[in-house]
Design an enzyme around this catalytic site. Sequence first.
Site, short mmCIF file in Angstrom:
data_model
loop_
_atom_site.label_atom_id
_atom_site.label_comp_id
_atom_site.label_asym_id
_atom_site.label_seq_id
_atom_site.Cartn_x
_atom_site.Cartn_y
_atom_site.Cartn_z
N ARG A 112 0.84 -1.20 0.00
CA ARG A 112 0.00 0.00 0.00
C ARG A 112 0.87 1.25 0.00
O ARG A 112 0.62 2.20 -0.74
CB ARG A 112 -0.93 -0.01 1.21
CG ARG A 112 -1.90 1.18 1.28
CD ARG A 112 -2.91 0.97 2.40
NE ARG A 112 -3.76 2.13 2.62
CZ ARG A 112 -4.88 2.40 1.96
NH1 ARG A 112 -5.27 1.56 1.01
NH2 ARG A 112 -5.61 3.46 2.23
N TYR A 139 -9.79 14.15 3.94
CA TYR A 139 -8.34 14.05 4.08
C TYR A 139 -7.63 14.57 2.84
O TYR A 139 -8.27 14.81 1.81
CB TYR A 139 -7.92 12.61 4.39
CG TYR A 139 -8.57 11.54 3.54
CD1 TYR A 139 -8.01 11.15 2.34
CD2 TYR A 139 -9.74 10.91 3.96
CE1 TYR A 139 -8.60 10.17 1.56
CE2 TYR A 139 -10.35 9.93 3.18
CZ TYR A 139 -9.76 9.56 1.98
OH TYR A 139 -10.35 8.59 1.20
N THR A 191 -5.98 14.27 -0.12
CA THR A 191 -5.78 13.24 -1.13
C THR A 191 -4.74 13.64 -2.17
O THR A 191 -4.46 14.82 -2.38
CB THR A 191 -7.10 12.95 -1.86
OG1 THR A 191 -7.56 14.16 -2.50
CG2 THR A 191 -8.17 12.46 -0.90
N THR A 192 -4.23 12.63 -2.86
CA THR A 192 -3.31 12.85 -3.97
C THR A 192 -3.96 13.69 -5.06
O THR A 192 -3.34 14.60 -5.62
CB THR A 192 -2.87 11.49 -4.54
OG1 THR A 192 -2.46 10.64 -3.46
CG2 THR A 192 -1.72 11.63 -5.52
N GLU A 244 -13.03 4.41 -7.32
CA GLU A 244 -12.82 3.24 -6.46
C GLU A 244 -13.65 2.10 -7.03
O GLU A 244 -14.86 2.24 -7.21
CB GLU A 244 -13.29 3.56 -5.04
CG GLU A 244 -12.86 2.59 -3.99
CD GLU A 244 -11.52 2.95 -3.36
OE1 GLU A 244 -10.72 2.01 -3.16
OE2 GLU A 244 -11.29 4.13 -3.05
N TYR A 259 -8.26 -0.58 5.95
CA TYR A 259 -8.69 0.35 6.99
C TYR A 259 -8.64 -0.24 8.39
O TYR A 259 -9.01 0.44 9.35
CB TYR A 259 -10.11 0.85 6.69
CG TYR A 259 -10.16 1.80 5.51
CD1 TYR A 259 -9.00 2.32 4.94
CD2 TYR A 259 -11.38 2.17 4.95
CE1 TYR A 259 -9.04 3.17 3.87
CE2 TYR A 259 -11.43 3.04 3.86
CZ TYR A 259 -10.26 3.54 3.33
OH TYR A 259 -10.30 4.40 2.26
#
Length: 315
Positions: free
Chosen positions: A65, A166, A168-169, A180, A290
Amino acid sequence: MSSRGNASCFPQAERVAIFGGTHGNEMSGVTLVNMWIKNRAEIERSGVAVRAFITNPRAVEKCSRYIDTDLNRAFTPENLSTPSGDGLPYEVQRAKEVNQIFGPKGSPDAYDVIFDLHNTTSNMGSTLILESSTDYFNLQMVHYIKKAIAPESCMVLLNEHPNLKYATTRSVAKHPVGLEVGPQPQGVLRSNIFESMRAIMKHALDFIELFNSGVEFPACSVEVFRVHERVDYPRDTNGNITAMVHPHLQDCDWEPLNPGDPMFQTFDGRTIPYEGASPVYPTFINEAAYYEKQQAFITTRRETLAANAIRKIPK
């Protein structure tokens, strides 16, 4: 963005990036992006420069990951402004590099659109992830994609939660879009998941080409699932998990979880019900990645967003 009549006007989307390998063991995006780097023909569209890019090459090489920390949480102002150096975690240094190439984040020079391709072990199907309920360009694009792939479904997850959003890229772009697709185990490539992701990207790029050519998209509505709450597993005083996702909830992403419905099952077989006041729609149920984030699933609330008509600002 500007308004003209009843339409919202946006500049031509001249630069688009497709990211794969933000998480190095999510193989659909890794494989598609590597394929498109070798042969761009499938992603070429008139009026737009499309760049396929592997965001976390070391993690891809190790089929993990990440190396030091989650790249998809690393694009904070603190990380992006910290001086470069040998002591930085690999993904923080990589975030700075990605931001330099495709950003800077929040600036007029940032890429117009970034698609970040991900897989999930959860039974989510195809899901487009948005970060703003007022980005009419993105809302119109997901509306177009959903119509194009029908009768196949594609859910839309909206994360505007002030405490759960959050860095994110994809957040480097003016219009960030996550994709996703699952369920798919980590480090595994499944043909049906690969083809679903590929088809959605085709329609996304088609939309951008149409928009750039001057097509006006009329006002529309989009059903979204707005992130509401993160739910952890039950734990003992030492922090150890004491229950599993209940079999009646497992694999039931996007289905309503009503007050009193089974939510967890303890190791001795006892059922822990959902005690919320109203129905919610769980997703990312039992996502493998997660566990480290102390998350069993997230709950969402279903709503319909209205999107203005959009057109391109004439040059």
